[in-house]
Design a protein around this motif. Sequence first.
Motif, PDB file in Angstrom:
ATOM      1  N   GLY A  71       0.794  -1.195   0.104  1.00  0.00           N
ATOM      2  CA  GLY A  71       0.151  -0.051   0.081  1.00  0.00           C
ATOM      3  C   GLY A  71       1.038   1.345   0.087  1.00  0.00           C
ATOM      4  N   SER A  72       2.238   1.239   0.086  1.00  0.00           N
ATOM      5  CA  SER A  72       3.128   2.288  -0.054  1.00  0.00           C
ATOM      6  C   SER A  72       3.016   3.204  -1.350  1.00  0.00           C
ATOM      7  N   GLY A  73       3.476   4.152  -1.439  1.00  0.00           N
ATOM      8  CA  GLY A  73       3.895   5.158  -2.496  1.00  0.00           C
ATOM      9  C   GLY A  73       5.048   5.283  -2.936  1.00  0.00           C
ATOM     10  N   GLN A  74       5.126   5.953  -4.149  1.00  0.00           N
ATOM     11  CA  GLN A  74       6.503   6.305  -4.415  1.00  0.00           C
ATOM     12  C   GLN A  74       7.769   6.372  -3.576  1.00  0.00           C
ATOM     13  N   GLU A  75       7.323   7.472  -2.764  1.00  0.00           N
ATOM     14  CA  GLU A  75       8.378   7.999  -1.790  1.00  0.00           C
ATOM     15  C   GLU A  75       8.974   6.892  -0.862  1.00  0.00           C
ATOM     16  N   GLN A  76       7.809   6.217  -0.266  1.00  0.00           N
ATOM     17  CA  GLN A  76       8.471   5.618   0.543  1.00  0.00           C
ATOM     18  C   GLN A  76       8.878   4.184   0.155  1.00  0.00           C
ATOM     19  N   LEU A  77       8.985   3.824  -1.033  1.00  0.00           N
ATOM     20  CA  LEU A  77       9.701   2.477  -1.608  1.00  0.00           C
ATOM     21  C   LEU A  77      10.815   3.122  -1.986  1.00  0.00           C
ATOM     22  N   SER A  78      10.906   4.350  -2.481  1.00  0.00           N
ATOM     23  CA  SER A  78      12.201   4.832  -2.904  1.00  0.00           C
ATOM     24  C   SER A  78      13.195   5.140  -1.681  1.00  0.00           C
ATOM     25  N   GLU A  79      12.518   5.671  -0.676  1.00  0.00           N
ATOM     26  CA  GLU A  79      13.529   5.689   0.741  1.00  0.00           C
ATOM     27  C   GLU A  79      13.960   4.326   1.147  1.00  0.00           C
ATOM     28  N   ALA A  80      13.006   3.137   0.987  1.00  0.00           N
ATOM     29  CA  ALA A  80      13.454   2.089   1.364  1.00  0.00           C
ATOM     30  C   ALA A  80      14.688   1.342   0.653  1.00  0.00           C
ATOM     31  N   ILE A  81      14.601   1.448  -0.941  1.00  0.00           N
ATOM     32  CA  ILE A  81      15.403   1.080  -1.745  1.00  0.00           C
ATOM     33  C   ILE A  81      16.814   1.895  -1.602  1.00  0.00           C
ATOM     34  N   THR A  82      16.628   2.955  -1.326  1.00  0.00           N
ATOM     35  CA  THR A  82      18.024   3.495  -0.781  1.00  0.00           C
ATOM     36  C   THR A  82      18.514   3.161   0.522  1.00  0.00           C
ATOM     37  N   ALA A  83      17.669   3.223   1.344  1.00  0.00           N
ATOM     38  CA  ALA A  83      18.205   2.574   2.654  1.00  0.00           C
ATOM     39  C   ALA A  83      18.811   1.131   2.523  1.00  0.00           C
ATOM     40  N   GLN A  96       9.836  -6.716  -5.884  1.00  0.00           N
ATOM     41  CA  GLN A  96       8.975  -7.590  -6.128  1.00  0.00           C
ATOM     42  C   GLN A  96       7.541  -6.812  -6.890  1.00  0.00           C
ATOM     43  N   THR A  97       7.300  -7.236  -8.181  1.00  0.00           N
ATOM     44  CA  THR A  97       6.135  -6.881  -8.926  1.00  0.00           C
ATOM     45  C   THR A  97       4.871  -7.619  -8.595  1.00  0.00           C
ATOM     46  N   PRO A  98       3.704  -7.231  -8.705  1.00  0.00           N
ATOM     47  CA  PRO A  98       3.305  -6.051  -9.245  1.00  0.00           C
ATOM     48  C   PRO A  98       3.353  -4.921  -8.090  1.00  0.00           C
ATOM     49  N   LEU A  99       3.353  -3.761  -8.590  1.00  0.00           N
ATOM     50  CA  LEU A  99       3.484  -2.708  -7.628  1.00  0.00           C
ATOM     51  C   LEU A  99       2.272  -1.544  -7.518  1.00  0.00           C
ATOM     52  N   PRO A 100       1.953  -1.046  -6.752  1.00  0.00           N
ATOM     53  CA  PRO A 100       0.657  -0.354  -6.432  1.00  0.00           C
ATOM     54  C   PRO A 100       0.217   0.467  -7.652  1.00  0.00           C
ATOM     55  N   PRO A 101      -0.862   0.726  -7.935  1.00  0.00           N
ATOM     56  CA  PRO A 101      -1.259   1.840  -9.016  1.00  0.00           C
ATOM     57  C   PRO A 101      -0.689   3.150  -8.676  1.00  0.00           C
ATOM     58  N   GLY A 102      -0.208   3.919  -9.862  1.00  0.00           N
ATOM     59  CA  GLY A 102       0.695   5.052  -9.721  1.00  0.00           C
ATOM     60  C   GLY A 102       2.161   5.049  -9.614  1.00  0.00           C
ATOM     61  N   ASP A 104       5.744   4.555 -10.334  1.00  0.00           N
ATOM     62  CA  ASP A 104       6.728   4.280 -11.548  1.00  0.00           C
ATOM     63  C   ASP A 104       7.543   3.302 -11.142  1.00  0.00           C
ATOM     64  N   ALA A 105       7.457   2.187 -11.645  1.00  0.00           N
ATOM     65  CA  ALA A 105       8.298   0.926 -11.408  1.00  0.00           C
ATOM     66  C   ALA A 105       9.909   1.249 -12.098  1.00  0.00           C
ATOM     67  N   ALA A 106       9.584   1.726 -13.175  1.00  0.00           N
ATOM     68  CA  ALA A 106      11.048   2.177 -14.058  1.00  0.00           C
ATOM     69  C   ALA A 106      12.052   2.848 -13.051  1.00  0.00           C
ATOM     70  N   ALA A 121      17.290  -5.916 -12.933  1.00  0.00           N
ATOM     71  CA  ALA A 121      16.228  -5.146 -13.081  1.00  0.00           C
ATOM     72  C   ALA A 121      16.822  -3.712 -13.410  1.00  0.00           C
ATOM     73  N   ASN A 122      17.773  -3.212 -12.956  1.00  0.00           N
ATOM     74  CA  ASN A 122      18.316  -1.974 -13.239  1.00  0.00           C
ATOM     75  C   ASN A 122      18.477  -1.937 -14.583  1.00  0.00           C
TER      76      ASN A 122
END
Length: 295
Positions: A71-83, A96-102, A104-106, A121-122
């Motif tokens: 249920g998280s959005g772009q910002e939370q997922l970005s922060e998690a990957i960066t950490a 892991q996909t699928p990701l929530p609507p909206g 940006d997986a890329a 994946a990168n």
Amino acid sequence: MTARNLAGQPVAEAIRARTAELVVRMASEGTSVRIAVVLATDNEATAWYVRSIERAAAQLGVDCQVVDLTGSGQEQLSEAITALNEDSSVHGIILQTPLPPGVDAAALVALIDPAKDIDGANPLSLGRLSVGQPAFAPATARSVIEILEHYRIPLSGQHVAVVGRSAVVGKPLAQLLLQRDATVSICHSRTADLAHFTKSAAVVVMAVGKANLLTGNDAEESTVVIDVGTNVNAEGKLVGDVHAASVRPLVRALSPVPGGVGTVTTALLVLHAAQAAAASQQAAPAKGARMAGRR
């Protein structure tokens, strides 16, 4: 004639044996291999796959941390990957996909450190792969190669038809095949007369995601068929892109679904993590030496 069964289990066992040796070596040198799987969906099929990664890791003494951000959005997922990129105890990261609507997986996969990008994946990992530089290939694409090489299916000089052009399987697999001197045709939904390519190929790889697309009318007796497809039919059973009942009595060899490529994929992800851990351990002394030289 009955096709030779290219089962994934013996291939996965050989990969696990290689991984076990590396994990033990890492442990003797003070490094515990660790994978982080970022999960942002409650999809049951995805949850099943993540559990299979956890089991594969646990069997080899590798820690697998599931970062559940459902249920998280772009910002939370970005922060998690960066950490996770910055966490030296984490050697492999899987988004892991699928990701929530909206979302940006890329943009998210582009954040994954290539040194920890164990599922290739990168876009940087894919670019390195395309020019023959060191990179982790997407595990599913590499699984196809592992199966063919395990069963001693010749590739050099052979025509291979890859049906499917995704960035996860088709495109990276074509690069891996070219590195082994195969002649590759990449086919897709707009390919005219698909049977012309599948019948003329020594090896056919089906990676479209359309159940029963390849039938006995589309292959020859000498053909080796690798089925990457995972589809659920009307009875709720997992089937591939190959109509196995009509193809198996005809062709030279066929990988099953289930029990084929997918079995090898999870084993490879753990191997990639162990290889990433070994590479990071080698890089650490070099970095330390450079820092000491600056004092």
